[in-house]
Scaffold this motif. Sequence first.
Motif, PDB file in Angstrom:
ATOM      1  N   LEU A  78       0.845  -1.192   0.000  1.00 32.53           N
ATOM      2  CA  LEU A  78       0.000   0.000   0.000  1.00 32.53           C
ATOM      3  C   LEU A  78       0.878   1.239   0.000  1.00 32.53           C
ATOM      4  CD1 LEU A  78      -2.565  -1.068   2.734  1.00 32.53           C
ATOM      5  CD2 LEU A  78      -2.959  -1.027   0.264  1.00 32.53           C
ATOM      6  N   ASN A  79       0.565   2.154  -0.903  1.00 34.09           N
ATOM      7  CA  ASN A  79       1.321   3.389  -1.018  1.00 34.09           C
ATOM      8  C   ASN A  79       0.483   4.566  -0.528  1.00 34.09           C
ATOM      9  OD1 ASN A  79       3.808   2.424  -2.389  1.00 34.09           O
ATOM     10  ND2 ASN A  79       2.296   1.653  -3.826  1.00 34.09           N
ATOM     11  N   SER A  80       1.076   5.720  -0.585  1.00 33.31           N
ATOM     12  CA  SER A  80       0.423   6.938  -0.108  1.00 33.31           C
ATOM     13  C   SER A  80      -1.010   7.071  -0.656  1.00 33.31           C
ATOM     14  CB  SER A  80       1.259   8.147  -0.520  1.00 33.31           C
ATOM     15  OG  SER A  80       0.587   9.325  -0.177  1.00 33.31           O
ATOM     16  N   GLY A  81      -1.961   7.296   0.240  1.00 34.67           N
ATOM     17  CA  GLY A  81      -3.356   7.474  -0.164  1.00 34.67           C
ATOM     18  C   GLY A  81      -4.149   6.182  -0.187  1.00 34.67           C
ATOM     19  N   GLU A  82      -3.446   5.040  -0.085  1.00 34.68           N
ATOM     20  CA  GLU A  82      -4.157   3.762  -0.136  1.00 34.68           C
ATOM     21  C   GLU A  82      -4.565   3.299   1.261  1.00 34.68           C
ATOM     22  OE1 GLU A  82      -2.861   1.707  -4.228  1.00 34.68           O
ATOM     23  OE2 GLU A  82      -1.303   1.575  -2.701  1.00 34.68           O
ATOM     24  N   VAL A  83      -5.554   2.407   1.268  1.00 37.05           N
ATOM     25  CA  VAL A  83      -6.238   2.057   2.515  1.00 37.05           C
ATOM     26  C   VAL A  83      -6.266   0.542   2.700  1.00 37.05           C
ATOM     27  CG1 VAL A  83      -8.472   2.191   3.713  1.00 37.05           C
ATOM     28  CG2 VAL A  83      -7.697   4.111   2.299  1.00 37.05           C
ATOM     29  N   SER A  84      -6.038   0.077   3.922  1.00 40.61           N
ATOM     30  CA  SER A  84      -6.227  -1.347   4.225  1.00 40.61           C
ATOM     31  C   SER A  84      -7.374  -1.515   5.194  1.00 40.61           C
ATOM     32  CB  SER A  84      -4.977  -1.956   4.856  1.00 40.61           C
ATOM     33  OG  SER A  84      -5.282  -3.272   5.303  1.00 40.61           O
ATOM     34  N   VAL A  85      -8.307  -2.421   4.844  1.00 43.65           N
ATOM     35  CA  VAL A  85      -9.380  -2.745   5.792  1.00 43.65           C
ATOM     36  C   VAL A  85      -9.142  -4.111   6.429  1.00 43.65           C
ATOM     37  CG1 VAL A  85     -11.049  -1.315   4.581  1.00 43.65           C
ATOM     38  CG2 VAL A  85     -10.929  -3.757   4.059  1.00 43.65           C
ATOM     39  N   LEU A  86      -8.165  -4.864   5.917  1.00 42.11           N
ATOM     40  CA  LEU A  86      -7.889  -6.183   6.504  1.00 42.11           C
ATOM     41  C   LEU A  86      -7.330  -6.051   7.916  1.00 42.11           C
ATOM     42  CD1 LEU A  86      -6.423  -8.144   3.471  1.00 42.11           C
ATOM     43  CD2 LEU A  86      -8.667  -8.380   4.516  1.00 42.11           C
ATOM     44  N   THR A  87      -6.761  -4.889   8.205  1.00 44.23           N
ATOM     45  CA  THR A  87      -6.269  -4.614   9.558  1.00 44.23           C
ATOM     46  C   THR A  87      -7.420  -4.270  10.516  1.00 44.23           C
ATOM     47  OG1 THR A  87      -5.850  -2.415   8.672  1.00 44.23           O
ATOM     48  CG2 THR A  87      -3.945  -3.852   8.950  1.00 44.23           C
ATOM     49  N   ALA A  88      -8.641  -4.244   9.989  1.00 48.75           N
ATOM     50  CA  ALA A  88      -9.818  -4.006  10.827  1.00 48.75           C
ATOM     51  C   ALA A  88     -10.785  -5.168  10.672  1.00 48.75           C
ATOM     52  CB  ALA A  88     -10.496  -2.689  10.439  1.00 48.75           C
ATOM     53  N   SER A  89     -10.243  -6.371  10.503  1.00 52.93           N
ATOM     54  CA  SER A  89     -11.105  -7.515  10.184  1.00 52.93           C
ATOM     55  C   SER A  89     -12.066  -7.835  11.326  1.00 52.93           C
ATOM     56  CB  SER A  89     -10.265  -8.744   9.827  1.00 52.93           C
ATOM     57  OG  SER A  89      -9.416  -9.047  10.900  1.00 52.93           O
ATOM     58  N   CYS A  90     -11.725  -7.445  12.551  1.00 53.58           N
ATOM     59  CA  CYS A  90     -12.647  -7.713  13.664  1.00 53.58           C
ATOM     60  C   CYS A  90     -13.915  -6.873  13.548  1.00 53.58           C
ATOM     61  CB  CYS A  90     -11.965  -7.456  15.006  1.00 53.58           C
ATOM     62  SG  CYS A  90     -11.341  -5.782  15.193  1.00 53.58           S
ATOM     63  N   ALA A  91     -13.888  -5.869  12.669  1.00 53.43           N
ATOM     64  CA  ALA A  91     -15.068  -5.011  12.501  1.00 53.43           C
ATOM     65  C   ALA A  91     -16.139  -5.678  11.640  1.00 53.43           C
ATOM     66  CB  ALA A  91     -14.674  -3.670  11.894  1.00 53.43           C
ATOM     67  N   VAL A  92     -15.776  -6.711  10.940  1.00 53.92           N
ATOM     68  CA  VAL A  92     -16.770  -7.449  10.142  1.00 53.92           C
ATOM     69  C   VAL A  92     -16.661  -8.945  10.382  1.00 53.92           C
ATOM     70  CG1 VAL A  92     -17.195  -6.012   8.110  1.00 53.92           C
ATOM     71  CG2 VAL A  92     -15.080  -7.337   8.259  1.00 53.92           C
ATOM     72  N   GLU A  93     -17.800  -9.599  10.300  1.00 59.22           N
ATOM     73  CA  GLU A  93     -17.758 -11.063  10.304  1.00 59.22           C
ATOM     74  C   GLU A  93     -17.181 -11.515   8.966  1.00 59.22           C
ATOM     75  OE1 GLU A  93     -21.865 -12.566  10.981  1.00 59.22           O
ATOM     76  OE2 GLU A  93     -22.200 -10.419  11.222  1.00 59.22           O
ATOM     77  N   SER A  94     -17.069 -12.779   8.796  1.00 63.36           N
ATOM     78  CA  SER A  94     -16.718 -13.458   7.534  1.00 63.36           C
ATOM     79  C   SER A  94     -15.297 -13.204   7.030  1.00 63.36           C
ATOM     80  CB  SER A  94     -17.727 -13.206   6.402  1.00 63.36           C
ATOM     81  OG  SER A  94     -18.412 -11.995   6.502  1.00 63.36           O
ATOM     82  N   VAL A  95     -14.528 -12.375   7.711  1.00 64.13           N
ATOM     83  CA  VAL A  95     -13.101 -12.326   7.380  1.00 64.13           C
ATOM     84  C   VAL A  95     -12.375 -13.005   8.525  1.00 64.13           C
ATOM     85  CG1 VAL A  95     -11.077 -10.858   7.073  1.00 64.13           C
ATOM     86  CG2 VAL A  95     -13.235 -10.217   6.032  1.00 64.13           C
ATOM     87  N   ASN A  96     -11.783 -14.141   8.261  1.00 64.91           N
ATOM     88  CA  ASN A  96     -11.157 -14.870   9.366  1.00 64.91           C
ATOM     89  C   ASN A  96      -9.793 -15.435   8.981  1.00 64.91           C
ATOM     90  OD1 ASN A  96     -11.930 -16.986   7.731  1.00 64.91           O
ATOM     91  ND2 ASN A  96     -13.778 -17.386   8.895  1.00 64.91           N
TER      92      ASN A  96
END
Lengths: 225, 225
Positions: A78-96
């Motif tokens: 990930l470069n400048s301006g890009e976003v990761s949501v996998l680091t917030a996987s506890c915020a959603v079900e189904s990502v395990n």
Amino acid sequence: MLSGENLQFLKNSLTFWDKLTKQQADYIVSNTSLLQYRQKEHIHSGIHDCIGVVVVKKGRLRNYILSDEGKEVTLFRLNSGEVSVLTASCAVESVNFDIQVDAEHDSDIFIIKPEVFKKLCAENIYVENYFFKTLASHFSDVMAAMEQILFLSFEKRLALFLINQSELDGCEYIRMTHESIANHMGSAREVVSRMLKYFQKEGIVELSRGDIGIINREKLERIAE
Amino acid sequence: MLSGENLQFLKNSLTFWDKLTKQQADYIVSNTSLLQYRQKEHIHSGIHDCIGVVVVKKGRLRNYILSDEGKEVTLFRLNSGEVSVLTASCAVESVNFDIQVDAEHDSDIFIIKPEVFKKLCAENIYVENYFFKTLASHFSDVMAAMEQILFLSFEKRLALFLINQSELDGCEYIRMTHESIANHMGSAREVVSRMLKYFQKEGIVELSRGDIGIINREKLERIAE
């Protein structure tokens, strides 16, 4: 509290910002930290960590998986301006599944607490949509990495890696150890060194202490094709 | 038109059904086909195909990637009641990779046209949510497959495959060719045959024409651990 410039950066990166209520926007702002990480510093380790949504302000983050034996494979960066949501996987079900994140260079990143995203996903369809679309784009990145690893020869993959790296850095000289290239590719240092020596013999790269210089890009691109 | 029993099956599988308006439910029903596929028949090939959302009524579908050279690697399988949204990737942006789907057994499947999902995702937050949650669960499945392939020895992977397969089939005898196991695992027939012969020598399996019988499950599980 985020300064004007930082707030503007966050607004530009999070494309749902215009769809937030004033209250929701304030809620994000007051739960976002701007943190500095040094090169190689560890930012996130797996599902039990769940630091939150990460927005890269400056630098580059490496997202990878790690085996019990310490083998690493880079999934995407990930470069400048890009976003990761996998680091917030506890915020959603189904990502395990577990993902590791390191700073590849010195990096400044915004971290938005996972509970903020969880709450806003439930309240605001645009936030939720953004979350899942970003997830889908991570999925696409992972599939691309997987197809490369499974289907391409090591020679081709290394050529692709060098091309990609020099484009990311905007430079024909790649300042990386063979070890760290091996970690990106899920390979061993010896294997990387052997192939680089072969590329050197073919007049494609020149190797010096800590540097890999691309001296025949055309030939390298032909291998990567 | 779907019969009462089929309609009930669809309602049970698509957990957002209660959140549909009468009109939306009718729209799905009138754009859903129930199709039969024979074992090994090809159902979906890549992003340009985009047949729609698939709900398995009976049988089993294999979702895999395919290299230009014809190498295959199974990502996950879908059983009765399970749903694939990757076959409707044209209905959402941000999914841009190719997946192949075959019938692993004779299978009856519902196919809901992709434009139906596209429209309903835009109209109904519950449908969209379902779509992305299913996508996230495919993502988790793919990560699990990837970690196995990259990090486990072939011996362990084959042991896991045999255990998993016998559980899926509810039978200690696995009726599969070595070729087809190799396709699941992204390996070569010779490699599978060699390891199975080793398992046979160790008294773990018995091999006969077209059958692999697990005769020492405990030993197999120890390898897979």
